[in-house]
Design a protein around this motif. Structure first.
Motif: not given
Length: 151
Positions: A64-77
């Motif tokens: 989940v990201t705004d492609y500018t300042v922030f990214a949240y990595l999740l649900d990796l399996f």
């Protein structure tokens, strides 16, 4: 990257039923998610599918990201039958080096994979006292993690 697997951001290739099954039934973090919730989360995220040399789906992650300042990595399996082959490390490496996600502030939650993510620069927050969260429990009661009393 080895040639025995591929990583794709094409959502049309994702095996949604397998993703739902894994998250809902086999992960510790996605218990109880409906198929509709999984579909909506995929629709609203940058997604990565991992496929073996025969094109079979073997893993997933989303950002989940705004492609500018922030990214949240999740649900990796990575599916259990394909673990210990380096797919997870390759997937994290691919994601954090994605050109569209360079120079962002990253966050993630993990209960048991700190060692994996630390290899890619993730670390305990420098100022955890600045981080607040708002979580909703299954019974729809709000939990305030700040320790503050409800108003």
């Amino acid at each position: 990257m080895e040639n025995d697997f591929t990583i794709s951001t094409d959502k049309n290739e994702l095996d949604i039923s397998t993703i739902h099954d894994y998250l809902c039934n086999r992960s510790y973090w996605g218990k109880g998610r409906t198929i509709e919730t999984v579909r909506k989360s995929i629709d609203n995220s940058l997604c990565y599918g991992v496929y073996d040399k025969d094109g079979f789906f073997v893993g997933f992650a989303r950002v989940v990201t705004d492609y500018t300042v922030f990214a949240y990595l999740l649900d990796l399996f990575i599916l259990e039958s394909h673990r210990s082959r380096g797919f997870g490390k390759s997937l994290v490496n691919y994601i954090v080096n994605d050109e569209s996600l360079k120079n962002l502030r990253w966050l993630l939650d993990t209960k048991d994979a700190h060692g994996l993510y630390q290899k890619f620069g993730f670390q305990v927050p420098a100022f955890p006292e600045k981080i607040l969260e708002r979580r909703k429990f299954a019974n729809n009661r709000l939990h305030l993690s700040t320790g503050a009393e409800a108003f």
